[in-house]
Design an enzyme around this catalytic site. Sequence first.
Site, PDB file in Angstrom:
ATOM      1  N   ASN A  67      10.440  -0.384  -9.963  1.00  0.00           N
ATOM      2  CA  ASN A  67       9.706  -1.804 -10.186  1.00  0.00           C
ATOM      3  C   ASN A  67       8.907  -2.104  -8.762  1.00  0.00           C
ATOM      4  O   ASN A  67       9.672  -2.341  -7.869  1.00  0.00           O
ATOM      5  CB  ASN A  67      10.864  -2.784 -10.382  1.00  0.00           C
ATOM      6  CG  ASN A  67      10.149  -4.408 -10.394  1.00  0.00           C
ATOM      7  OD1 ASN A  67       8.961  -4.427 -10.502  1.00  0.00           O
ATOM      8  ND2 ASN A  67      11.211  -5.406 -10.254  1.00  0.00           N
ATOM      9  N   GLY A  73       0.784  -1.157   0.126  1.00  0.00           N
ATOM     10  CA  GLY A  73       0.117   0.074   0.023  1.00  0.00           C
ATOM     11  C   GLY A  73       0.824   1.243   0.032  1.00  0.00           C
ATOM     12  O   GLY A  73       0.490   2.321  -0.553  1.00  0.00           O
ATOM     13  N   SER A  74       2.020   1.257   0.769  1.00  0.00           N
ATOM     14  CA  SER A  74       2.851   2.318   0.592  1.00  0.00           C
ATOM     15  C   SER A  74       3.298   2.514  -0.922  1.00  0.00           C
ATOM     16  O   SER A  74       3.599   3.760  -1.110  1.00  0.00           O
ATOM     17  CB  SER A  74       3.963   2.062   1.567  1.00  0.00           C
ATOM     18  OG  SER A  74       3.663   1.815   3.010  1.00  0.00           O
ATOM     19  N   HIS A 107      -5.164  -5.338   7.194  1.00  0.00           N
ATOM     20  CA  HIS A 107      -6.350  -4.655   6.369  1.00  0.00           C
ATOM     21  C   HIS A 107      -7.465  -5.528   5.948  1.00  0.00           C
ATOM     22  O   HIS A 107      -7.533  -6.636   6.376  1.00  0.00           O
ATOM     23  CB  HIS A 107      -5.535  -3.973   5.083  1.00  0.00           C
ATOM     24  CG  HIS A 107      -4.674  -2.876   5.436  1.00  0.00           C
ATOM     25  ND1 HIS A 107      -5.193  -1.357   5.865  1.00  0.00           N
ATOM     26  CD2 HIS A 107      -3.361  -2.584   5.604  1.00  0.00           C
ATOM     27  CE1 HIS A 107      -4.247  -0.803   6.018  1.00  0.00           C
ATOM     28  NE2 HIS A 107      -3.135  -1.560   5.992  1.00  0.00           N
ATOM     29  N   ASP A 164      -7.194   1.949   4.816  1.00  0.00           N
ATOM     30  CA  ASP A 164      -8.226   1.577   5.862  1.00  0.00           C
ATOM     31  C   ASP A 164      -9.416   1.487   5.762  1.00  0.00           C
ATOM     32  O   ASP A 164     -10.180   1.233   6.834  1.00  0.00           O
ATOM     33  CB  ASP A 164      -7.627   2.450   7.092  1.00  0.00           C
ATOM     34  CG  ASP A 164      -6.252   2.520   7.678  1.00  0.00           C
ATOM     35  OD1 ASP A 164      -5.441   1.643   7.071  1.00  0.00           O
ATOM     36  OD2 ASP A 164      -5.933   3.241   8.373  1.00  0.00           O
TER      37      ASP A 164
END
Length: 436
Positions: A288, A86-87, A220, A194
């Site tokens: 990548n 997610g980052s 999550h 979230d």
Amino acid sequence: MQVSGDKALLLEQVRKYHRETAREEEFVPGVTPLLPAGAVLDEEDRAALVETALDLRITSGVKTRKFESALARALGLRKAHMTNSGSSANLLALTALTSPHLEDRRLRPGDEVITVAAGFPTTVNPIVQNGLVPVFVDIEVGTYNTTVERIADAIGPRTRAIMIAHALGNPFPATEIAALAEEHDLFLIEDNCDALDSRYQGRLTGTFGDLSTISFYPAHHLTTGEGGAVLTGNLALARIVESLRDWGRDCWCEPGEDDKCLKRFKHQMGSLPYGYDHKYIFSQVGYNLKATDLQGALGLSQLPKLADFGRARRRNWQRLRQGLEGIPGLLLPEPTEGSDPSWFGFVITVRPEAPFTRGELTGFLESRRIGTRRLFAGNLLRHPAYTGIPHRVSGGLTNSDVVTEHTFWIGVHPLLTAEMVDYMIDSVREFCTARG
């Protein structure tokens, strides 16, 4: 056919193994750990992983692309691109807005992006990493989201975008903020990591912005182990995100595909010679950040369960909300008006005038094996990493400081049973009554 039969037999053995080894253990109050978050993985998830491993699908491929398509359909958007976290999804979403392909609309170093001070670093880090200036606004204690008015007051001559998260599954006023962004010609990125399956005014979060992001980390709503996704209804932005995720290459053929566009050797870009292999022409400075088919397979297995997971989260949150009502010294969470959150956690703020501190309460809960977490970073500007970064603060950050000093959350995830939730309620009540 024998190979196929052998695989089916093996996968049935995998399911049997899961049933025999993944039985629920008896809940023992004070002994069984009640974690703030936890992934729900069943026999089909295990079989999906094993099947993909048997096929040696070790890079991003067919399973990943199927999951991307299914995820986009689930949210009613045109494109989803899976990432390794997610980052990374947040990094790609924000970096896409700096792309030269956007021409005059692109964000440039020194441009401002409005965000909240009380949140998780990966909503803010891409702003800093791209040489942009975060403009921090405060939140409301109770919903833990910011307001339209705060964002409107923060808009300045160099403001070009808004990037904020739905706090612990509770939607921010997305319709109004999207309208404000459109009025001022600002991009809007929804950090939906979230809040998957949450709704605002009947509409799924993650569908209001130019881009939105999801995390599939085990904490999550869905999990692929590590993993995330960037979603959009804008095909031009989707193409930029895909290129940035895949090294910055200009070609859109999947690895292993050759000449899908029928003009692989008919391109001329930059000062390269005509006919240079399009698979190795790079039009952006990219990364990548791809996922693997193991992650894609798990995502495909998890996605049909999203509604059930959401119902469990809502049920556990509501049970906590009713059970903790009226306890002196605590400020309980409230859903944003007009929203139906798929909650990530249950937030509690210890009032400053309470006869106990957050640390005392969380210490008691932890001693009872009830896991607690802070509301992520609290006020990010109070962390060493953000000392001296270029930034602007609009208004004060009073409530962000309240969160830093007094706020924490406990779990509502589907692994928690009614008995477990009641134990959490009883523990909070016992502590607060003894201290009151």
